[in-house]
Motif scaffolding. Structure first.
Motif, PDB file in Angstrom:
ATOM      1  N   CYS A 166      11.385  28.104  33.821  1.00  0.00           N
ATOM      2  CA  CYS A 166      12.800  27.982  34.164  1.00  0.00           C
ATOM      3  C   CYS A 166      12.955  28.266  35.659  1.00  0.00           C
ATOM      4  N   TRP A 167      13.413  27.251  36.417  1.00  0.00           N
ATOM      5  CA  TRP A 167      13.526  27.401  37.867  1.00  0.00           C
ATOM      6  C   TRP A 167      14.473  28.538  38.237  1.00  0.00           C
ATOM      7  N   ALA A 168      15.570  28.695  37.495  1.00  0.00           N
ATOM      8  CA  ALA A 168      16.541  29.755  37.811  1.00  0.00           C
ATOM      9  C   ALA A 168      15.914  31.139  37.647  1.00  0.00           C
ATOM     10  N   LYS A 169      15.119  31.322  36.598  1.00  0.00           N
ATOM     11  CA  LYS A 169      14.434  32.606  36.413  1.00  0.00           C
ATOM     12  C   LYS A 169      13.425  32.843  37.533  1.00  0.00           C
ATOM     13  N   PHE A 170      12.763  31.761  37.985  1.00  0.00           N
ATOM     14  CA  PHE A 170      11.800  31.888  39.075  1.00  0.00           C
ATOM     15  C   PHE A 170      12.501  32.337  40.353  1.00  0.00           C
ATOM     16  N   GLU A 171      13.681  31.768  40.611  1.00  0.00           N
ATOM     17  CA  GLU A 171      14.434  32.157  41.800  1.00  0.00           C
ATOM     18  C   GLU A 171      14.831  33.632  41.737  1.00  0.00           C
ATOM     19  N   ARG A 172      15.301  34.070  40.584  1.00  0.00           N
ATOM     20  CA  ARG A 172      15.693  35.476  40.439  1.00  0.00           C
ATOM     21  C   ARG A 172      14.495  36.406  40.591  1.00  0.00           C
ATOM     22  N   SER A 215      11.908  35.969  42.402  1.00  0.00           N
ATOM     23  CA  SER A 215      11.463  36.025  43.799  1.00  0.00           C
ATOM     24  C   SER A 215      12.531  36.604  44.710  1.00  0.00           C
ATOM     25  N   LEU A 216      13.620  37.121  44.106  1.00  0.00           N
ATOM     26  CA  LEU A 216      14.753  37.680  44.862  1.00  0.00           C
ATOM     27  C   LEU A 216      15.337  36.666  45.841  1.00  0.00           C
ATOM     28  N   GLY A 217      15.343  35.402  45.437  1.00  0.00           N
ATOM     29  CA  GLY A 217      15.953  34.349  46.251  1.00  0.00           C
ATOM     30  C   GLY A 217      15.048  33.737  47.292  1.00  0.00           C
ATOM     31  N   ASP A 218      13.792  34.215  47.414  1.00  0.00           N
ATOM     32  CA  ASP A 218      12.875  33.615  48.387  1.00  0.00           C
ATOM     33  C   ASP A 218      12.545  32.176  48.002  1.00  0.00           C
ATOM     34  N   CYS A 219      12.404  31.906  46.721  1.00  0.00           N
ATOM     35  CA  CYS A 219      12.124  30.558  46.218  1.00  0.00           C
ATOM     36  C   CYS A 219      13.408  30.028  45.585  1.00  0.00           C
ATOM     37  N   LYS A 220      14.024  29.062  46.208  1.00  0.00           N
ATOM     38  CA  LYS A 220      15.279  28.497  45.704  1.00  0.00           C
ATOM     39  C   LYS A 220      15.007  27.469  44.607  1.00  0.00           C
ATOM     40  N   VAL A 221      15.952  27.338  43.678  1.00  0.00           N
ATOM     41  CA  VAL A 221      15.825  26.394  42.574  1.00  0.00           C
ATOM     42  C   VAL A 221      15.600  24.979  43.099  1.00  0.00           C
ATOM     43  N   ALA A 222      16.379  24.581  44.095  1.00  0.00           N
ATOM     44  CA  ALA A 222      16.274  23.221  44.636  1.00  0.00           C
ATOM     45  C   ALA A 222      14.887  22.959  45.219  1.00  0.00           C
TER      46      ALA A 222
END
Length: 192
Positions: free
Chosen positions: A52-58, A60-67
């Motif tokens: 889940c891209w959104a879980k990945f973003e969370r 990484s504390l926003g370092d990796c954005k969903v887009a």
């Protein structure tokens, strides 16, 4: 759980993967950015137990954005078929597996009654309701050994539309009493 760098064993796996890619197909090695992206994704899959891209973003504390994560997955020229092959070869070598049996496993995945953008979707009989639903058939090629079972390939199955149309027309003509010699001949199966 917070994630700011790939796990060390995942990083060593990606390095081994890159070396093997270079040996099997020169020029197919991952770029530095692709390797970092793959390491981040594999680590997140391990930590989140989900893709889940959104879980990945969370994580990484926003370092990796969903887009950015999804863009690399969709647009980067990553040799996915070679990655799967090389990954299987690495696993077999690491665990010393020398024999096994290939097996197919297929499963139908109901999607919805109205789908337009999902790959290889076709009308399937829904076993639960007795009606019809659009769905996909995913076919896995598995290597079954005495110690592990590893997926070594996959594809999406879809009935040949031309053959399906011919079958429908042939049944209609047969029902109306037209002789076999006067009915259209069966088309060749699509090899894709």
């Amino acid at each position: 759980m917070l994630m700011n760098a790939p796990a060390t064993f995942i990083q060593s796996y990606i390095d081994d993967l890159n070396d093997a890619l270079n040996q099997l197909k020169p020029g197919a090695a991952l770029t530095r950015i692709q390797a970092a992206w793959l390491g981040a994704c594999l680590t997140c899959i391990l930590l989140m137990n989900s893709v889940c891209w959104a879980k990945f973003e969370r994580a990484s504390l926003g370092d990796c954005k969903v887009a950015a994560l999804s863009w690399v997955f969709r647009k980067a020229s990553i040799p996915w078929d070679w990655l799967l092959r090389v990954s299987v070869v690495l696993i077999l070598k690491r665990y010393g597996i020398t024999e096994g049996v290939l097996a197919f496993d297929e499963s139908d995945r109901a999607r919805s009654k109205s789908t337009k953008r999902i790959y290889k979707v076709y009308k399937q009989k829904h076993k639960g309701s007795g009606g019809y639903v659009n769905g996909q058939t995913i076919v896995l090629l598995l290597l079954v050994t005495s110690s592990i079972t590893v997926p070594v390939g996959f594809f999406f199955y879809m009935p040949d539309p031309a053959l399906k149309q011919w079958d429908k027309e042939d049944k209609r003509l047969k029902k109306s009493g037209i002789a076999k010699k006067d009915r259209p001949i069966k088309p060749e199966r699509d090899s894709r």
